[in-house]
Structure formats: C-alpha cells, structure tokens
Design an enzyme around this catalytic site. Structure first.
Site, short mmCIF file in Angstrom:
data_model
loop_
_atom_site.label_atom_id
_atom_site.label_comp_id
_atom_site.label_asym_id
_atom_site.label_seq_id
_atom_site.Cartn_x
_atom_site.Cartn_y
_atom_site.Cartn_z
N CYS A 92 0.83 -1.20 0.00
CA CYS A 92 0.00 0.00 0.00
C CYS A 92 0.86 1.25 0.00
O CYS A 92 0.34 2.36 -0.13
CB CYS A 92 -0.92 0.01 1.21
SG CYS A 92 -1.55 -1.63 1.58
N ILE A 237 -12.66 -0.80 -0.40
CA ILE A 237 -11.96 -1.28 -1.59
C ILE A 237 -12.29 -0.31 -2.72
O ILE A 237 -13.46 0.03 -2.90
CB ILE A 237 -12.42 -2.71 -1.94
CG1 ILE A 237 -12.05 -3.66 -0.79
CG2 ILE A 237 -11.82 -3.17 -3.26
CD1 ILE A 237 -12.69 -5.04 -0.90
N HIS A 360 -9.14 3.90 -1.03
CA HIS A 360 -7.78 3.39 -0.96
C HIS A 360 -7.50 2.38 -2.08
O HIS A 360 -7.39 1.19 -1.82
CB HIS A 360 -7.56 2.76 0.42
CG HIS A 360 -6.19 2.25 0.68
ND1 HIS A 360 -5.05 2.80 0.13
CD2 HIS A 360 -5.75 1.21 1.46
CE1 HIS A 360 -3.99 2.12 0.56
NE2 HIS A 360 -4.38 1.17 1.35
#
Ligand SMILES: [Zn+2]
Ligand SMILES: [Zn+2]
Lengths: 411, 125, 411, 125
Positions: A92, A237, A360
């Site tokens: 990430c 998501i 994200h």
C-alpha cells in the site's frame, strides 16, 4: 551527503476514488485520466514531450487484472513512449516509494521532469478475493498462512494499543467520523457523506433510528470485520489513480510560479511479520522515516500545518499521529476524540477524508496524498482547505508497517 | 543456513524451530539465515518453548477466500520468550475470554496438506 | 545534465540458476544466498550496516509464491531492516530497471552504498501456469487474450525477421549451441552441457544417434514450442537470485581497489503490444536505451569488449546484437553462424551461457548480468573469461521489448 | 475518451473500433485516449477495415493454461492499414499455408463469454 538538487511538484491530478463508478474502466484508463488532469494543472502548460520518465506505484495488477509490466503499459497508453517507465511496488506504500524514487531520479541529474503516479483497479474481484490479495502484503508463510488478514493485523495492533495505553474503540470512531466529515467536503472522495447521514439513510431502509453516530456504529449495521475493528474502522476497496509531475527546482520555474517544494524525504523498513516487531503498538518504520524527512527538511512535527497519514484502519491513524510525533505516545486516540485532528483543530489530519472516506486504491494512495498536499499548500483545497497551510507531510505505509515513506513539502 | 522449509518441517513434526545467535545471543523464531541484531550467520537451532502469553489478537469475521466458511476464527500473536513472538490460530477459546496476557500452549494440526500452528488456553490443573 | 556523482559496483553474488536444486528453497532463501555471496566478494569486507538501501527486481512473486511486498521481506530476511527497501518491476527487465534506480539513488546524493538484487522463484508452478504468468508481461487485453504467449511473441518476431532479412532457423541454432557451450564453462549455469552432449545423452535413452547438433535439433527431441521456435530456442524456467553492491565512486575506494565503474545507463519503453511497434524486426527500446548509455559513456558499440544480451529466445539475441549496433541490421544471425559472438570471436556475447543456458529466473536476470560483467571486467571469470575485457555492456529486456535497460561498465 | 471497453464492445458487436487523430491524422487501433504521435486528445472513432495481410505469425504448441487443449493453434499479427496492426487468432489455415503476406479477413467469435478476434484466409472468388 544531502540531495544534489532540489525537487518540486509542479502539477497533480487524480481520478475520483470509487468502488462503482469506474466499473467500466481498466487500470490504464484510470491512470490516463489522472495523468491528463495532472498535466492540465501545470500553470504554464506542459507537453508530453517534457516528461522524461515515468514511475508508477502499483501493488498487484497481476492479481487484479492479470496484467504485469504496468509502467510500460501506462507509458504506452498515455503516449509517453519511448520514455523510461518503471513500476514500483511496496504494498500500500507503492506510490509513496515511487515518489521517493522520483525525487532521487531528478536529484541524480539524470532527468529534469518526471511523472510519478499510482494506480489500482481492485473492483474486479470479490471482497474475499481482495482480502486474499491484500494478505500477500504480509508475510505469507508466517502470518497469512495462519489466517491473519490485513484488517486482522491492524486489529491485533489495536488490542495491544488498547491494553497498553487504555485507548478505546470509541476513540477510533472519532477518527472515522472526522474522516467522513472531511470526505463530505472532497469531490474526489469515494464517500462524501457524514457518518450521521449514512446512519439516517441506512436506518430508514431498515426502519431503524439512531440517536447519534455512536449508536449507529455500535449497531449491526456496522458489522465486525476483524475484532475490535468494524466496517467503519476500515478503508473501503477502491478503484482509482493519481499522478504528480515533479521537476528540478530550476526546471520547475519554467512551469509555474507556485511549485510545491519537496523539503524532506524518508523511507524505512521493518520486519514483514507484525509479531517480529519490537513494539506492537508502534510502527517503528514511521518513526525512522519521519526522522529522516524531518532532518532533511530541518523541521519537526510542530512545524507541520497539515498531514495526510495512512489511515487504512482507524487505529492506523491513531498510531501514525503518535509515531510522527504529533502527539505523545498513547495519546493519539484522545487527540482525535478532542477534535485536535479535525479541519479546525491544531493538527489537521487527512483533510481529504483519508483512506477511510477518500478511498484506498492501494497503489494510488501515496500519489493521491501528494496530490492533496499540492492542493492544500497552494490554497486550492476549497471547502476542505486548511487555512494558511505552508508545510505539509504525507505518510504512506506498506502493509502493517514493513515499509513506510514520509515526504514533507513546503511552499 | 536455515530456510523456510526447516521451520515448516518442524511444524509438521510438532515443534517450533528457533535459532540463537552464537555471537550476540539474540533469538530468532522462525530461525533465520542471519541474526538481525548483529548480522552474524553463526546461529544454532533449538526448540522454542510451547507455552506463552497472548500479546495481541483478533477475531476474523471477513476471511480470505482460502479460509472462507471458517469465520469467525481467532488469531493471536503469542509471546513465547521475552520479545520472541509468533502468530498462530487460537482454538478452544470464546471471544469473551480472549485477552492480552492469556496463557496459551502451542498445538500443531494440519489444515489440508499444510501444517498449521495453533494455540489453546493453558488449563491450570 | 549528467549524473551528479559517479557510481561503481564493489561486489556481486548469485545463486546457481536452476530448475530443480532449489526446490526446497523459497524466494527469500534464494535472495539471502546471493546477497551473502555479494557481501563476501567485497575485497576489503563490508558490514550489513554499510548498506543504506535495497532495491529488488522481481516480476511476480504474487503469482509464484502468493507473496507481494518482497523488497521489505528480503530486507527483513537478510537482516537489513530498517533500511529502505523497494521492489522494482519491469517484467523480465525488473532487476535491470532496479540497477538503473540504484545508480540514480547514489548519484542523487541520498545514499553512498546500496544493494541491488533480483529474485524469482518460478518452479512452484507447472509449465502451463508459468506460461500464463509470463503472458501477463505482454498486453493482456490485446495480445494474451487472443492466445499469444511469451515464446509466441518472439516467434512472431522471428517470422518477420526471416521474411525481411532472409535469416534462418539454422542461424538461431548457432546461438543456442554457442550459449550451451559457454554455459558448460560456468558453474552458476543451469545447463552446463554442450548441445552435442545433451543429444548423445538423450539419444542413448531412446536408442537414437545423431550425426551432429543440427540433426538432434531437427528431431522430435527438440519439440516446437511456438513455431518456428523449438525447445532449444527458449530459455528454461528457473529459480534463482543475484545481487550487486553499488557505491559512489568515492565510497567505492574504501571497499576495493578494483571497483567496476558504471560508465553509462539507458532505459526506454515502447508499445506494450508487439503489433503496435514501428518495426517487428527491431526492438526500438534497445536502440534508444543503448543510444543513451553510449552517449553517457562516450563510447560506441565498437568499444564493447563483452556483452550480456537478453536472449530469452535465440531470435532475441540475434535482434539484440543488431539493435545494439554490434552488427548491421539483418546480419545478427549470420554473425552468430560465423562464430563472431563466441568466446573466441570478435564480439563475445553471453559468455556466461546467456538466459538460454545460464537460466532465466526473470526478476533476477538483470542483476545476474551485472554479476557477470563484474567478474569479466575484474578478470575473475575463469574458464569463460573473455581475454582483456575492459568494457562490458548489459542489455535487459522486459517482455517483448516494452522495456529495455542498458548499462555499460568499465574497469 | 476511448476506453478498453469501447474496443471490446465493438468486438462483441462484430467490428474493429479504431481512432484517428483530428490534429495529425495518425490512426490508432485499438482506439486510444491520446494520440501517441502528437499527444492530442482530439480523436474520432471509425471502423477499421476487416481485410489485411499477415505481418508475422506463430503456431502455439505450449499454450497458457487458459487455452490448454486448443494447441496447436495459430496467432498472427495482421496489418490492416499502412502501419496499423492488430493481433488475432488464425483460423482455417494449415501451418504449411501460413506465411507473411497472406491475405486475411477478420471474423468475430466468442470464446466462452469473451469476444475473440480471429482472422481467416481471404478466399478469392
Ligand atoms: Zn547476533
Ligand atoms: Zn495526432
């Protein structure tokens, strides 16, 4: 020895982050959209031919789109070939790491202008499948194999933090409520709705009414994902892309009168497995990356006017605000509860809604943080503007903290 | 040089393989090729203790696809020796009883073909 | 503007590349083995603490080991944490791209000493599954979806090259025979056996005898993979890792009296899909990356004493030796047939056996090329040593040519 | 702005969607968001011709797992207009007849759910 040349951001763009509206787009479509917006944002204009190299953060298009080698693909689709194009992956923290490489690429003298972007198209898979893919960012052999998920790792951190510092789940809720509020002011955010409005909307459908946010957050409409974290403690998501254009300080002046200067950068790693970390309540790599960035900038936490920190889970924002030195260890939750991290607080955190409300798309997140600081420090953040923001910080984490990137920007 | 396989083989045989640095005394679980404390590659194997205390935990309600159907299940980080921790599945404990500090003991089961490290609450006699 | 600081390689190590002997090892085990050998090769010794950052080339541990975020994992396993660790992906050019980033990282002034490695553990999957994974390096939507495989793309290039220049499959066989010969001299090579010896060994098992290599290569023991390419035109599937240690020219002198200097670097991209390239018989990104590297080095193709070029398929070596300027366009096959690229020829290519015989754990290949040049230019290549090699070149390709990296080294 | 989906939708409907740059005249197949020749985003859609010539080809004997069982099958790069090429599956042609320069015509079939671009040798009347 410090950086051989100064570096600045001269343009930034991003798609809206979302779970539905990009259903018909592939990763390449999303990236081109963000890149074109970044180019259009350059005050004096820029041509494709001015961009000498491309660095793309992406976590796992392999799993999401059965497509590797994505940096070349993005260069191709944007019309940037034959410029060098390289993909950077650090879970990430992928595009955060790409931002650092963009800075090095320019400081090295090899390039004067580069584009750094990030992209992730995640909504090709079911939630379980995405959970499976994200677990690859942890230690497959020692963590994922026993059943840890990505939310599970942060949930475990939360239990350790609660135990050691007496912080509470209610404090985490304050983070979520604040970030949803900020998201409601950000046209690029996935969720642009206050928690209380969501409560009202969902409650009406089921014939339920809620006195306040907390009653809603304690209800079955906010199910447990990984105890003690519930749905509203977790970022969603998302599909999305972001891009910034970086230039040497000298070249930057050709393109704009208000570049945003990179004042400091830092990056650190730590054990992949959470259980191997020295302290389960701290992300050590955050402390070390921040130390490097503060030292290079000649600044400290007290000098930061606004920050985007990596709140993949509410507990992550609490831990980050402590590890970055904004609040004493163990007091991040209290600070959130007291409103100190709100837009009106003394240390505004995640004015864009954070990962929680902005969304994200993992590989795009670091670049989207740089986008936000570009807007904030130029005073272009509209309703979510932090007044007089002159120094901004971004904090981008890979997985449960095995990679952390920090950058500090100034006007 | 210890490899991942050494640890997994030990799991399958029912013990926790650890290593200890002959230079600085640091302990690694799983065993590693290099001591992360001092960089030495001179490490000796030993069996880690099976008893420890829960240092952190969670209960997974949204599982990855490979564990779909098992939810909710508990996972914990267990401290076996001062500063030496490992992740494992928690069995035989209710969500209400699970807490930081809980005394547990390792058990070794199989999940399909794969060895799975588990912990159960220690039963005091 | 050129690089702000000079960069040199001070150490290099690699595992043997192989399809069987590493069956019990994971990617992290392989990388640690290569990294330790690289450290041990530093003349005056080096400590883990001297290494300030790690760049890891890896194509798809996601698919092969269900493990992302591998740079942090490698740092962890080697004991390098909390140093910054970043994974670079550019298909089969991943660690070549990582080498360029290593150079930039040092030239930028941020680091004095970094490690650049590459790793791929491929033999976790069946050949069909590996074929599927490798196809991700091409354009999923427009190439892989209609049935192109990775060998298939190079096979198509071969048909175009044959058609345009009259080159022949027999010329490709000369590449394979030469690379197997070189591999037989390299203790790190996956195949250390001459083609004629393989023919004898396999023939005996089936009661067949072959007059010479060509009779064997035309036989069913060399089956078609993607017409016109047969098994012996294709590099194998391999497990392995490689690592080099880079330092600023100034820092390098502390570690060795014979560093190998990076004289020039280049990188270019091109359309992902082969069909979109200007010319199907040329890899344009090779020409452009080489141009950049030659210019930075102030050298031309005639100055290169030894080169490792990306022979994932025999046709790729032919095309590369043309595009790098070693031979006129269309004459690469003829040059191979005439022995000009052999160890005794005027332009020795792939003295280590190339991808064909040395093996091709995709993410490790660029770093392994740098390893070979480190050995060659220091005169440490034993039986495969090119006499008096002073200037070496590596050429690392991503997929069918959408990424190419070139580096030039000198003593 | 053209997306991948536009091209795939056209395939499913039985034609090849291309784009042409209004600024420099360059043609893109599949259509792209940006003209790679001049950087313009001002592109217009058109249907590419279905006839062309084989520019390169192969016959796949070791398939990826998703096409396992179909091998050997032929794939070609076909030039439809000067410099405009596309990849497609070759049908109705023997390995012996396949060659660079062969005249072919596009056909649009489905492989499971997915549209698949194919080419067949052009039959001269
Ligand atoms: Zn030690
Ligand atoms: Zn145009």
């Amino acid at each position: 020895m410090g950086l051989q040349r100064g570096v600045a951001i001269i343009g930034a763009g991003m798609t809206r982050f979302h779970h539905k509206i990009h259903a018909d787009k592939t990763g390449r479509d999303l990236f081109v959209e963000a890149a074109l917006e970044a180019m259009a944002s350059v005050d004096n204009g820029i041509e494709l031919g001015d961009i000498e190299a491309l660095f793309i953060g992406n976590f796992s298009s392999d799993s999401f789109e059965h497509q590797g080698h994505v940096a070349a693909l993005m260069a191709d689709w944007l019309g940037l070939t034959p410029r060098a194009a390289t993909r950077i992956e650090a879970a990430c923290g992928s595009s955060g790491a790409a931002l650092n490489i963009g800075v090095m690429a320019i400081a090295s003298g090899l390039y004067d202008v580069v584009m750094v972007g990030g992209v992730e198209k995640m909504r090709t898979l079911t939630t379980e499948e995405v959970t499976d893919v994200l677990a690859m960012a942890s230690d497959e052999v020692y963590e994922a194999a026993v059943g840890f998920t990505f939310p599970g790792l942060y949930a475990a951190m939360a239990t350790a933090h609660f135990h050691r510092y007496g912080s509470t789940w209610e404090q985490l809720c304050a983070v979520s409520i604040k970030n949803h509020h900020n998201g409601s002011l950000n046209p690029k955010a996935q969720f642009q709705e206050e928690v209380i409005d969501i409560a009202r909307r969902l409650g009406e459908r089921r014939g339920m009414t809620f006195r306040d946010e907390m009653e809603f957050l304690r209800s079955p409409l906010n199910p447990v994902v990984a105890y003690p974290l519930r749905l509203f403690d977790c970022c969603p998501i998302s599909d999305g892309a972001a891009a910034v254009i970086m230039a040497s300080e000298e070249a930057a002046r050709r393109f704009t009168d208000t570049p945003i200067y990179v004042r400091g950068i830092g990056q650190a790693s730590d054990a992949m497995a959470l259980h191997d970390r020295e302290d389960l309540t701290t992300i050590r790599a955050t402390r070390l990356a921040a130390q490097q960035a503060y030292r290079m900038a000649g600044l400290g936490p007290e000098d930061i006017d606004v920050a985007d920190v990596h709140d993949c889970f509410t507990i992550a924002e609490v831990v980050a605000t402590e590890d970055l030195g904004f609040f004493p260890k163990g007091e991040g939750g209290k600070a959130a509860e007291e409103g100190r991290t709100s837009l009106e607080g003394d240390k505004p955190i995640n004015p864009d809604g954070g990962l929680k409300a902005k969304g994200h798309p993992v590989g795009a997140t670091g670049a989207a943080m740089a986008y936000e600081m570009f807007k904030q420090l130029r005073g272009e953040a509209d309703k979510r503007q932090v007044p007089d923001a002159e120094v901004g910080l971004i904090h981008n984490v890979g997985a449960s903290g095995a990679t952390v990137v920090v950058q500090i920007y100034g006007r | 040089m210890f490899t991942v396989k050494d640890y997994r083989d030990a799991l399958a045989e029912g013990y926790l393989l650890a290593s200890k640095c002959r230079r600085c005394g640091a302990v690694q679980l799983p065993p590693r090729p290099i001591c992360p404390k001092c960089g030495s590659g001179d490490l000796e194997a030993f069996k880690a203790p099976k008893r420890g205390r829960v240092a952190a935990y969670t209960v997974i309600h949204v599982p990855p696809s490979r564990f779909k159907g098992e939810e909710p299940y508990a996972v914990a980080i267990v401290e076996l020796l001062e500063g030496v921790r490992v992740s494992g599945r928690m069995l035989d404990v209710s969500e209400a009883d699970l807490r930081v500090g809980l005394e547990v003991e390792a058990d070794f089961i199989k999940l399909g073909e794969e060895p799975l490290l588990c912990f159960r609450p220690l039963k005091h006699p």
